[in-house]
Design a protein around this motif. Sequence first.
Motif, PDB file in Angstrom:
ATOM      1  N   LYS A  77       0.841  -1.201   0.000  1.00 56.50           N
ATOM      2  CA  LYS A  77       0.000   0.000   0.000  1.00 56.50           C
ATOM      3  C   LYS A  77       0.879   1.255   0.000  1.00 56.50           C
ATOM      4  O   LYS A  77       1.976   1.253   0.573  1.00 56.50           O
ATOM      5  CB  LYS A  77      -0.909  -0.003   1.228  1.00 56.50           C
ATOM      6  CG  LYS A  77      -1.950  -1.100   1.180  1.00 56.50           C
ATOM      7  CD  LYS A  77      -2.818  -1.056   2.403  1.00 56.50           C
ATOM      8  CE  LYS A  77      -3.867  -2.152   2.331  1.00 56.50           C
ATOM      9  NZ  LYS A  77      -4.675  -2.216   3.540  1.00 56.50           N
ATOM     10  N   ASP A  79       0.812   3.951   1.717  1.00 53.07           N
ATOM     11  CA  ASP A  79       1.235   4.445   3.036  1.00 53.07           C
ATOM     12  C   ASP A  79       2.402   3.633   3.588  1.00 53.07           C
ATOM     13  O   ASP A  79       3.252   4.170   4.300  1.00 53.07           O
ATOM     14  CB  ASP A  79       0.061   4.482   4.022  1.00 53.07           C
ATOM     15  CG  ASP A  79      -0.461   3.097   4.372  1.00 53.07           C
ATOM     16  OD1 ASP A  79      -0.644   2.272   3.455  1.00 53.07           O
ATOM     17  OD2 ASP A  79      -0.699   2.840   5.567  1.00 53.07           O
ATOM     18  N   VAL A  80       2.489   2.349   3.250  1.00 52.78           N
ATOM     19  CA  VAL A  80       3.637   1.529   3.649  1.00 52.78           C
ATOM     20  C   VAL A  80       4.851   1.967   2.840  1.00 52.78           C
ATOM     21  O   VAL A  80       5.934   2.196   3.388  1.00 52.78           O
ATOM     22  CB  VAL A  80       3.337   0.021   3.444  1.00 52.78           C
ATOM     23  CG1 VAL A  80       4.604  -0.815   3.622  1.00 52.78           C
ATOM     24  CG2 VAL A  80       2.242  -0.435   4.399  1.00 52.78           C
ATOM     25  N   GLN A  83       6.898   4.893   3.934  1.00 54.19           N
ATOM     26  CA  GLN A  83       7.628   4.752   5.195  1.00 54.19           C
ATOM     27  C   GLN A  83       8.913   3.941   5.049  1.00 54.19           C
ATOM     28  O   GLN A  83       9.551   3.617   6.048  1.00 54.19           O
ATOM     29  CB  GLN A  83       6.730   4.064   6.231  1.00 54.19           C
ATOM     30  CG  GLN A  83       5.487   4.860   6.567  1.00 54.19           C
ATOM     31  CD  GLN A  83       4.598   4.081   7.510  1.00 54.19           C
ATOM     32  OE1 GLN A  83       5.003   3.806   8.636  1.00 54.19           O
ATOM     33  NE2 GLN A  83       3.412   3.722   7.056  1.00 54.19           N
ATOM     34  N   SER A 156      14.772  -0.724  11.974  1.00 54.59           N
ATOM     35  CA  SER A 156      13.464  -0.270  12.440  1.00 54.59           C
ATOM     36  C   SER A 156      13.500   1.235  12.700  1.00 54.59           C
ATOM     37  O   SER A 156      14.535   1.885  12.569  1.00 54.59           O
ATOM     38  CB  SER A 156      13.080  -1.025  13.716  1.00 54.59           C
ATOM     39  OG  SER A 156      14.050  -0.799  14.727  1.00 54.59           O
ATOM     40  N   PRO A 179       4.739  -4.289   5.618  1.00 53.51           N
ATOM     41  CA  PRO A 179       3.648  -3.751   6.434  1.00 53.51           C
ATOM     42  C   PRO A 179       3.837  -4.035   7.929  1.00 53.51           C
ATOM     43  O   PRO A 179       3.499  -3.200   8.774  1.00 53.51           O
ATOM     44  CB  PRO A 179       2.398  -4.453   5.894  1.00 53.51           C
ATOM     45  CG  PRO A 179       2.762  -4.836   4.499  1.00 53.51           C
ATOM     46  CD  PRO A 179       4.234  -5.180   4.564  1.00 53.51           C
ATOM     47  N   LYS A 180       4.385  -5.193   8.262  1.00 51.19           N
ATOM     48  CA  LYS A 180       4.653  -5.521   9.668  1.00 51.19           C
ATOM     49  C   LYS A 180       5.697  -4.575  10.241  1.00 51.19           C
ATOM     50  O   LYS A 180       5.554  -4.070  11.355  1.00 51.19           O
ATOM     51  CB  LYS A 180       5.137  -6.969   9.801  1.00 51.19           C
ATOM     52  CG  LYS A 180       4.098  -8.003   9.456  1.00 51.19           C
ATOM     53  CD  LYS A 180       4.714  -9.395   9.496  1.00 51.19           C
ATOM     54  CE  LYS A 180       3.740 -10.431   8.966  1.00 51.19           C
ATOM     55  NZ  LYS A 180       4.363 -11.766   8.875  1.00 51.19           N
ATOM     56  N   THR A 182       6.565  -1.559   9.166  1.00 51.01           N
ATOM     57  CA  THR A 182       6.099  -0.167   9.259  1.00 51.01           C
ATOM     58  C   THR A 182       5.044  -0.010  10.347  1.00 51.01           C
ATOM     59  O   THR A 182       4.853   1.095  10.857  1.00 51.01           O
ATOM     60  CB  THR A 182       5.548   0.344   7.908  1.00 51.01           C
ATOM     61  OG1 THR A 182       4.487  -0.493   7.494  1.00 51.01           O
ATOM     62  CG2 THR A 182       6.636   0.397   6.853  1.00 51.01           C
ATOM     63  N   ALA A 183       4.359  -1.085  10.705  1.00 50.35           N
ATOM     64  CA  ALA A 183       3.338  -1.011  11.759  1.00 50.35           C
ATOM     65  C   ALA A 183       3.962  -0.962  13.158  1.00 50.35           C
ATOM     66  O   ALA A 183       3.332  -0.490  14.104  1.00 50.35           O
ATOM     67  CB  ALA A 183       2.393  -2.207  11.664  1.00 50.35           C
ATOM     68  N   GLU A 184       5.185  -1.427  13.284  1.00 56.59           N
ATOM     69  CA  GLU A 184       5.862  -1.394  14.578  1.00 56.59           C
ATOM     70  C   GLU A 184       6.224   0.045  14.940  1.00 56.59           C
ATOM     71  O   GLU A 184       6.683   0.802  14.098  1.00 56.59           O
ATOM     72  CB  GLU A 184       7.149  -2.236  14.541  1.00 56.59           C
ATOM     73  CG  GLU A 184       6.888  -3.706  14.397  1.00 56.59           C
ATOM     74  CD  GLU A 184       8.169  -4.518  14.302  1.00 56.59           C
ATOM     75  OE1 GLU A 184       8.052  -5.740  14.334  1.00 56.59           O
ATOM     76  OE2 GLU A 184       9.276  -3.945  14.193  1.00 56.59           O
ATOM     77  N   ARG A 185       6.018   0.363  16.184  1.00 54.48           N
ATOM     78  CA  ARG A 185       6.388   1.704  16.641  1.00 54.48           C
ATOM     79  C   ARG A 185       7.903   1.856  16.709  1.00 54.48           C
ATOM     80  O   ARG A 185       8.450   2.830  16.273  1.00 54.48           O
ATOM     81  CB  ARG A 185       5.808   1.986  18.016  1.00 54.48           C
ATOM     82  CG  ARG A 185       4.344   2.224  18.024  1.00 54.48           C
ATOM     83  CD  ARG A 185       3.958   2.618  19.442  1.00 54.48           C
ATOM     84  NE  ARG A 185       2.745   1.959  19.850  1.00 54.48           N
ATOM     85  CZ  ARG A 185       1.541   2.461  19.701  1.00 54.48           C
ATOM     86  NH1 ARG A 185       1.408   3.641  19.161  1.00 54.48           N
ATOM     87  NH2 ARG A 185       0.483   1.810  20.075  1.00 54.48           N
ATOM     88  N   ARG A 191       5.896  -3.577  20.068  1.00 55.13           N
ATOM     89  CA  ARG A 191       4.663  -4.023  19.402  1.00 55.13           C
ATOM     90  C   ARG A 191       3.581  -4.101  20.407  1.00 55.13           C
ATOM     91  O   ARG A 191       2.500  -3.949  20.377  1.00 55.13           O
ATOM     92  CB  ARG A 191       4.872  -5.385  18.742  1.00 55.13           C
ATOM     93  CG  ARG A 191       5.597  -5.240  17.446  1.00 55.13           C
ATOM     94  CD  ARG A 191       5.773  -6.562  16.793  1.00 55.13           C
ATOM     95  NE  ARG A 191       7.015  -7.070  17.364  1.00 55.13           N
ATOM     96  CZ  ARG A 191       7.258  -8.330  17.606  1.00 55.13           C
ATOM     97  NH1 ARG A 191       6.402  -9.243  17.356  1.00 55.13           N
ATOM     98  NH2 ARG A 191       8.408  -8.707  18.100  1.00 55.13           N
TER      99      ARG A 191
END
Length: 191
Positions: A77, A79-80, A83, A156, A179-180, A182-185, A191
Amino acid sequence: MTIVDAGDGGNDGLHGTVPAQQLAKPALNLTDTDGSPFDLRERTKGKITLLFFGYTHCPDVCPTTMADISAALTEVKPDVRQQVAVVFVTTDPDRDTGPVLSRWLKQFDTTFIGVRGTFGQIRTQAEALGVPLEKPEVQADGSVLVTHGSQVIAFSRDDRIRALYLAGTGVQAYIDDLPKLTAERSGPEAR
């Protein structure tokens, strides 16, 4: 290819190998393809960073790796994609001038960042990250052999090594993992 630290066998749900020692993202302190100073931490701040050491005359692993990452980035996507930063450090700085490196990378993705310096500088940075690198050697037939590690290092958002993607990692593995990541803070513990 030599893997200096292949981790403990756990992968935190990623296709890449999670190293036992999650080293900090270095500044690198090299130059970009325009000849401007390049600080990896500053230029990729807040992004998932995929770092690869290779060379433009490589007959196999380097172009395949860049093509696979590029293909994956077109499938995730937007947005991913926004990042993720991809940085390619040449291991053959005598032949990979700024213009050569820039032109080669643009055939994969116009956002890929090319970085160069002296061979000594590059070797020091590569080996500090566990990427083996030998000085380019001219062969009897005039070709140049550049022996280097072929892992893609994923950093990261907290500027630590998050995973290593070894030679042969397929497009789908990157599509699944980006996606995993980029979803991590900030690394696995956040997580």
